[in-house]
Scaffold this motif. Sequence first.
Motif, PDB file in Angstrom:
ATOM      1  N   ASP A 200      84.324  56.909 -21.080  1.00  0.00           N
ATOM      2  CA  ASP A 200      83.295  56.793 -22.113  1.00  0.00           C
ATOM      3  C   ASP A 200      82.402  55.629 -21.708  1.00  0.00           C
ATOM      4  N   ASN A 201      81.491  55.254 -22.568  1.00  0.00           N
ATOM      5  CA  ASN A 201      80.537  54.203 -22.202  1.00  0.00           C
ATOM      6  C   ASN A 201      81.233  52.919 -21.773  1.00  0.00           C
ATOM      7  N   HIS A 202      82.285  52.533 -22.491  1.00  0.00           N
ATOM      8  CA  HIS A 202      82.892  51.242 -22.195  1.00  0.00           C
ATOM      9  C   HIS A 202      83.675  51.282 -20.877  1.00  0.00           C
ATOM     10  N   VAL A 203      84.175  52.437 -20.481  1.00  0.00           N
ATOM     11  CA  VAL A 203      84.845  52.552 -19.186  1.00  0.00           C
ATOM     12  C   VAL A 203      83.839  52.345 -18.055  1.00  0.00           C
ATOM     13  N   ILE A 204      82.681  52.958 -18.197  1.00  0.00           N
ATOM     14  CA  ILE A 204      81.651  52.855 -17.159  1.00  0.00           C
ATOM     15  C   ILE A 204      81.106  51.428 -17.065  1.00  0.00           C
ATOM     16  N   THR A 205      80.821  50.811 -18.203  1.00  0.00           N
ATOM     17  CA  THR A 205      80.257  49.460 -18.172  1.00  0.00           C
ATOM     18  C   THR A 205      81.288  48.449 -17.667  1.00  0.00           C
ATOM     19  N   ASN A 206      82.551  48.639 -18.027  1.00  0.00           N
ATOM     20  CA  ASN A 206      83.599  47.739 -17.515  1.00  0.00           C
ATOM     21  C   ASN A 206      83.752  47.876 -16.008  1.00  0.00           C
ATOM     22  N   ALA A 207      83.684  49.097 -15.518  1.00  0.00           N
ATOM     23  CA  ALA A 207      83.778  49.308 -14.070  1.00  0.00           C
ATOM     24  C   ALA A 207      82.633  48.617 -13.354  1.00  0.00           C
ATOM     25  N   ARG A 208      81.434  48.729 -13.900  1.00  0.00           N
ATOM     26  CA  ARG A 208      80.282  48.089 -13.265  1.00  0.00           C
ATOM     27  C   ARG A 208      80.385  46.570 -13.348  1.00  0.00           C
ATOM     28  N   ASP A 209      80.918  46.078 -14.450  1.00  0.00           N
ATOM     29  CA  ASP A 209      81.122  44.632 -14.571  1.00  0.00           C
ATOM     30  C   ASP A 209      82.075  44.115 -13.492  1.00  0.00           C
ATOM     31  N   CYS A 210      82.973  44.985 -13.042  1.00  0.00           N
ATOM     32  CA  CYS A 210      83.935  44.609 -11.990  1.00  0.00           C
ATOM     33  C   CYS A 210      83.391  44.886 -10.593  1.00  0.00           C
ATOM     34  N   GLY A 211      82.126  45.284 -10.502  1.00  0.00           N
ATOM     35  CA  GLY A 211      81.504  45.511  -9.203  1.00  0.00           C
ATOM     36  C   GLY A 211      81.739  46.894  -8.628  1.00  0.00           C
ATOM     37  N   TYR A 212      82.030  47.870  -9.489  1.00  0.00           N
ATOM     38  CA  TYR A 212      82.346  49.218  -9.034  1.00  0.00           C
ATOM     39  C   TYR A 212      81.278  50.244  -9.382  1.00  0.00           C
ATOM     40  N   TYR A 213      81.143  51.230  -8.485  1.00  0.00           N
ATOM     41  CA  TYR A 213      80.370  52.433  -8.762  1.00  0.00           C
ATOM     42  C   TYR A 213      81.358  53.488  -9.271  1.00  0.00           C
ATOM     43  N   PRO A 214      81.222  53.943 -10.523  1.00  0.00           N
ATOM     44  CA  PRO A 214      82.122  54.992 -11.022  1.00  0.00           C
ATOM     45  C   PRO A 214      81.746  56.342 -10.398  1.00  0.00           C
ATOM     46  N   ILE A 215      82.742  57.047  -9.876  1.00  0.00           N
ATOM     47  CA  ILE A 215      82.521  58.282  -9.136  1.00  0.00           C
ATOM     48  C   ILE A 215      83.307  59.436  -9.765  1.00  0.00           C
ATOM     49  N   GLN A 216      82.632  60.525 -10.046  1.00  0.00           N
ATOM     50  CA  GLN A 216      83.286  61.752 -10.485  1.00  0.00           C
ATOM     51  C   GLN A 216      83.198  62.796  -9.363  1.00  0.00           C
ATOM     52  N   TRP A 217      82.907  64.031  -9.704  1.00  0.00           N
ATOM     53  CA  TRP A 217      82.775  65.115  -8.727  1.00  0.00           C
ATOM     54  C   TRP A 217      82.019  66.262  -9.384  1.00  0.00           C
ATOM     55  N   ASP A 218      81.397  67.100  -8.577  1.00  0.00           N
ATOM     56  CA  ASP A 218      80.776  68.313  -9.107  1.00  0.00           C
ATOM     57  C   ASP A 218      81.388  69.576  -8.510  1.00  0.00           C
ATOM     58  N   VAL A 219      82.290  69.404  -7.525  1.00  0.00           N
ATOM     59  CA  VAL A 219      83.012  70.531  -6.946  1.00  0.00           C
ATOM     60  C   VAL A 219      84.505  70.218  -7.024  1.00  0.00           C
ATOM     61  N   ASP A 220      85.226  70.994  -7.843  1.00  0.00           N
ATOM     62  CA  ASP A 220      86.657  70.773  -8.060  1.00  0.00           C
ATOM     63  C   ASP A 220      87.442  71.845  -7.316  1.00  0.00           C
ATOM     64  N   SER A 221      88.304  71.426  -6.393  1.00  0.00           N
ATOM     65  CA  SER A 221      89.103  72.378  -5.628  1.00  0.00           C
ATOM     66  C   SER A 221      90.221  73.011  -6.465  1.00  0.00           C
ATOM     67  N   LEU A 222      90.571  72.368  -7.582  1.00  0.00           N
ATOM     68  CA  LEU A 222      91.694  72.792  -8.430  1.00  0.00           C
ATOM     69  C   LEU A 222      92.991  72.921  -7.628  1.00  0.00           C
ATOM     70  N   ASP A 223      93.092  72.126  -6.554  1.00  0.00           N
ATOM     71  CA  ASP A 223      94.291  72.202  -5.712  1.00  0.00           C
ATOM     72  C   ASP A 223      95.553  71.804  -6.459  1.00  0.00           C
ATOM     73  N   TRP A 224      95.415  70.983  -7.480  1.00  0.00           N
ATOM     74  CA  TRP A 224      96.565  70.508  -8.241  1.00  0.00           C
ATOM     75  C   TRP A 224      97.228  71.626  -9.049  1.00  0.00           C
ATOM     76  N   LYS A 225      96.535  72.759  -9.201  1.00  0.00           N
ATOM     77  CA  LYS A 225      97.107  73.881  -9.944  1.00  0.00           C
ATOM     78  C   LYS A 225      98.038  74.748  -9.094  1.00  0.00           C
ATOM     79  N   ASP A 226      98.068  74.466  -7.778  1.00  0.00           N
ATOM     80  CA  ASP A 226      98.985  75.167  -6.866  1.00  0.00           C
ATOM     81  C   ASP A 226      98.778  76.680  -6.861  1.00  0.00           C
ATOM     82  N   TYR A 227      97.513  77.090  -6.832  1.00  0.00           N
ATOM     83  CA  TYR A 227      97.219  78.523  -6.759  1.00  0.00           C
ATOM     84  C   TYR A 227      97.299  79.060  -5.329  1.00  0.00           C
ATOM     85  N   GLY A 228      97.386  78.156  -4.350  1.00  0.00           N
ATOM     86  CA  GLY A 228      97.467  78.572  -2.960  1.00  0.00           C
ATOM     87  C   GLY A 228      96.266  78.114  -2.153  1.00  0.00           C
TER      88      GLY A 228
END
Length: 266
Positions: free
Chosen positions: A166-194
């Motif tokens: 949420d907003n406070h997670v992003i601002t806290n990360a930036r306060d610590c000198g971090y770029y918050p990174i997500q993704w737009d392509v999810d492999s869904l490998d954790w679902k073990d579909y093969g």
Amino acid sequence: MWRIPKTEHKNLKIPTVAKSGFFWFVLLLLIVCSVLYLPTVTSVSSSVDGRELPIYCVETPKKQVALSFDAAWGNEDTQTLLDILAKYNVHATFFMTGGWADSYPEDVKRILAAGHDLGNHSQNHKNMSQLSDEDCKQELMSVHNKVKELTGYEMFLFRPPYGDYDNHVITNARDCGYYPIQWDVDSLDWKDYGADSIVQMVTQNEHLGNGSIILMHNGAKYTKDALETVITTLQGAGYELVPVSQLIYRDHYHMDHEGRQIPDSK
């Protein structure tokens, strides 16, 4: 009105440096130096309609995408993944928890030595949006300091566990000198579909394009079986695979409503 007594005034001497103008030269030099060495002010806007956004993808004319792996459990396949990446001269980003770094410190060193990014995935893999500001920063800096002590590397990329923010997670990360990174392509490998499912989810993903960030997991069951085909298929389509640090803009950017990082020149 108070005055210097004549006897004192008579013996008062003006310092030679001031008389010679050297004093003013030194003062001017100090002022110039202080201006030159002020911290650089960067232009960054991550807010869209009051929401603070992490980076999901990047707008770029270059046909580049970034492979990223979350490391929160297991290391059985880590060396295999590193060997496949090396075979195709691909560098990626590994987001690791503090617990994973504690369990597999030699893997952390190997990942860095192979030329990959080390990214922060929090200390304990908690839902960061449910934590206080103080606890958020503690989750970040605990693993940050641990990895720095272990490798000398200063991490600056952060992926929130579960993609939860949420907003406070992003601002806290930036306060610590971090770029918050997500993704737009999810492999869904954790679902073990093969392996075939992973390849399809990445290479045929509707969001795949210039500047995409691909999510995989180093501990997922079939990731090692799918990785080589993912790489060769993407390279065959003309994509260069780069680490997140090489894909993103460090300053002078803004975000659109999809979390796409856009340089300010556009």
